[in-house]
Design an enzyme around this catalytic site. Structure first.
Site, PDB file in Angstrom:
ATOM      1  N   GLY A 321       0.744  -1.280   0.008  1.00 26.61           N
ATOM      2  CA  GLY A 321      -0.063   0.026  -0.055  1.00 26.61           C
ATOM      3  C   GLY A 321       0.763   1.327   0.110  1.00 26.61           C
ATOM      4  N   GLY A 323       1.646   5.045   2.328  1.00 24.27           N
ATOM      5  CA  GLY A 323       2.300   5.462   3.452  1.00 24.27           C
ATOM      6  C   GLY A 323       3.625   5.927   3.505  1.00 24.27           C
ATOM      7  CG  LEU A 324       7.840   6.149   0.956  1.00 21.32           C
ATOM      8  CD1 LEU A 324       8.922   5.987   2.081  1.00 21.32           C
ATOM      9  CD2 LEU A 324       8.344   5.976  -0.473  1.00 21.32           C
ATOM     10  CB  CYS A 534     -15.875  36.550   0.666  1.00 21.63           C
ATOM     11  SG  CYS A 534     -15.623  37.797  -0.751  1.00 21.63           S
TER      12      CYS A 534
END
Length: 669
Positions: A321, A323-324, A534
């Site tokens: 996955g 995450g680095l 704004c």
């Protein structure tokens, strides 16, 4: 008028006052703004903005006091960012301007693959690494084209987290042997499309995120007569850390629990598709700042991987996955905006742990996959914007009271004159009390407006002097902690935070922000950045610092008639696609730059949104709007409320504006 630094940097006498300055001298204390000594140097700016920490090897400061970009890292070649911006402006590319450096993207891919190659060689790992880029990180077409092209030598693949991203990935990825990881929630159409892509010679792996998807895969395989390549995403018990720590654990949004994985295995076995299960995937969160979390996760995942292999699955891949992390503040710590490891540490720990786990159980090692989007895409783009104006509290010593002025003015003046390093806390309380009393008297009609203005002017002078003293102290009293921010200037920037840096607003993400020029000058102002929207949240008042986070940024005074450029760095991941159209500020101009032996070339120019484009996003037709104004002008002409010349000027400005950039042009342009 603001106090201006002398040639030697002396501003402290004007800030603190002569009497207090003498007392500071007697105690041997040196003020933060340096009473005497040397000129400001680029080394001072390097330390102040921490560019060597977060910027290496791509960003630095040259002898002219300007940020330089080295898109190829240590391999040579650099560009003066200030000169580049001016050259792009001469090509009618207005600020704000997003500059993407294709060479940095290529360098990041090469570094990641080199780190895994080195780790594989070091630990004699009998497998290979095949990285994939998560499309969600930045889906821009030109960037993905570059990424696929640069990734070909490494068989770098793509990861899709939705059906639209799958459509893009299928069309863009033409690298033989590259993987296409299919994540996210899936319906039958998603799964069928991914499986059919095998017929095109691609390698799509359908990662099961929910138990229901198992049945969808089994049914699609029967219907199409195609044996799928399947993975399971595991909910690890290892807990991540930081904002995305909840990405793991039993209650994580995505993935299967261990009992659900066993249920999926049983269903696939019953359908004679257990050999289709070839991948284990996990994800413990984005921007992991501590290496021990990664070690714990890969240890747990390795055990699950070998157990799946022993259950009969034809395991071939382990996807660690994302995450680095990226070191946004340059501190190299486990602070959430940093990381206490480098890319090589990351690769080493993954390879070593996985080899040991497989060797222990005599299981063939898998092909390693990572989805390191942030680490690949963050560095490649820089957002440049200009400062339109500033709002400052009154600086400098106020005029003394004159005969006939109210006693409260004289009392506050005496407080101002008496401030020193011993009584500054008490003096702050007194000054605040006098200010509040003045407001009360004004509301009762006892104090005139000009007299209230005198009180507030002296009050701010008191605060300025007290702030100068607090900067010398090791400990700042609680009631004075916010004084730095209260006294900060407001720099109004030609930018929408919601469009170009939404994570600053949404999740308090820290990005390096600094001037790109005048870095051989001392920044004598401290300010916060206010954008064009704004909205009171349209500001940036959190900045990187060696010690945690600071609420103000050191900036230079604005020189009349001269531009002042700031840059947001390391923002190439997620910001572009997550930007919103708050106040209908659209996409910024973007340009792709590639280094050449003769300097650089502009690969692509992507023009930012025009006003007619952004109003069309909310179902307005530009021609209808123009026609509406034309009719109202005609009616006003008939009623003689407007002249023909005025009506034509209004129509011209209206129609011209609709075709222009949504951001502002400085008065000098």
């Amino acid at each position: 008028m603001a106090a201006q630094p002398m040639a030697d940097g002396t501003v402290f006498q004007e800030k603190l006052g002569k009497s207090a300055l003498a007392e500071v001298k007697s105690k041997g204390l040196l003020p933060v703004t340096r009473e005497v000594s040397r000129q400001w140097t680029i080394e001072d700016s390097e330390a102040l903005y921490r560019i060597q920490g977060w910027g290496e090897p791509y960003f630095s400061i040259n002898a002219a006091g300007r940020v330089t970009v080295s898109p190829k890292g240590e391999r040579g070649g650099s560009l003066d960012l200030f000169e580049l911006v001016n050259a792009l402006k001469d090509r009618n590319l207005k600020l704000p301007l997003l500059i993407r450096f294709s060479d940095i993207l290529e360098d990041r891919i090469e570094r990641l693959n080199a780190c895994f190659a080195k780790a594989i060689a070091r630990y004699n790992y009998p497998g290979v690494y095949r990285g994939v880029y998560p499309v969600k990180c930045n889906q821009q077409k030109h960037l993905l084209e570059d990424l696929v092209r640069f990734g070909k030598p490494h068989q770098f693949g793509l990861e899709a987290g939705s059906k639209p991203e799958l459509m893009i990935a299928l069309a863009m990825l033409d690298t033989l042997g590259a993987l296409l990881i299919c994540n996210g929630y899936k319906d039958r159409e998603y799964i069928e499309t991914a499986m059919l892509a095998q017929r095109l010679g691609q390698t799509p792996i359908v990662v099961l995120e929910q138990v229901e998807e198992v049945d969808l895969v089994i049914n699609a395989a029967k219907q199409l007569g195609i044996k799928p390549i399947v993975g399971v995403r595991a909910k690890l018990s290892t807990q991540g850390m930081g904002r995305w720590g909840s990405s793991s654990g039993d209650r994580a949004k995505f993935g299967l629990t261990i009992p659900e994985i066993i249920q999926a295995v049983d269903k696939l076995r019953s359908a004679n598709l257990l050999d289709s299960l070839q991948l284990l995937h996990f994800h413990i969160g984005s921007q992991i700042s501590a290496i021990h979390v990664i070690k714990d996760a890969i240890q747990e995942a390795s055990k699950i991987y070998v157990e799946l292999a022993k259950l009969g699955a034809d395991m071939k891949y382990l996807d660690v996955g994302g995450g680095l992390g990226v070191d946004y503040d340059g501190s190299q710590t486990n602070f959430y905006a940093s990381k206490n490891y480098n890319m090589q540490n990351y690769a080493n720990d993954i390879v070593a742990e996985l080899k040991d786990a497989c060797a222990e159980q005599q299981v063939q090692v898998p092909t390693l996959i990572s989805e390191s989007g942030r680490a690949i895409a963050s560095h490649q783009s820089v957002l440049i914007f200009d400062v339109l104006s500033t709002s400052d509290v009154p600086f400098g010593e106020p005029e003394p009271p004159k005969d006939g002025e109210p006693p409260i003015v004289w009392n506050l003046w005496e407080t101002y004159q008496s401030i020193n390093t011993e009584n500054y806390q008490e003096a702050y309380h007194d000054a605040t009390q006098f200010k509040e009393e003045a407001i009360s008297r004004f509301n009762l009609g006892i104090l005139r407006l000009t007299e209230r203005a005198r009180v507030e002017r002296i009050y701010w002078a008191c605060c300025e002097k007290i702030l100068a003293i607090t900067r010398l102290q090791d400990y700042v009293p609680d009631e004075l902690e916010d004084l730095e921010k209260i006294m900060a200037s407001i720099y109004y920037i030609n930018l929408s935070v919601f469009q170009s840096a939404p994570d600053c607003w949404a999740i308090d993400q820290l990005f390096p922000i600094m001037p790109i020029h005048r870095l051989d000058e001392e920044p004598t102002r401290r300010g916060i950045l206010a954008d064009l929207t704004c909205d009171s949240d349209g500001k940036i008042d959190r900045f990187i610092d060696l010690r945690d986070v600071k609420s103000v940024l050191e900036l230079h005074t604005i020189k009349p008639g001269e531009p002042y450029y700031l840059g947001i760095f390391l923002s190439g991941a997620y910001q572009e696609i997550m930007g919103s159209l708050h106040n209908l500020f659209g996409d910024t101009n973007a340009v792709h730059i590639q280094l050449t032996p003769k300097g650089y070339q502009i690969e692509h120019v992507v023009k930012g949104d025009t006003m007619s484009e952004v109003v069309s996003y909310v179902q307005y037709d530009a021609e209808d709007l123009v026609e509406s104004i034309r009719q109202r002008c005609e009616q006003a002409l008939q009623e003689k409320r407007i002249t023909l010349q005025e009506s034509q000027l209004l129509l011209q400005n209206y129609e011209r504006s609709l075709g222009r950039y949504t951001y502002l042009s400085p008065q000098s342009e």
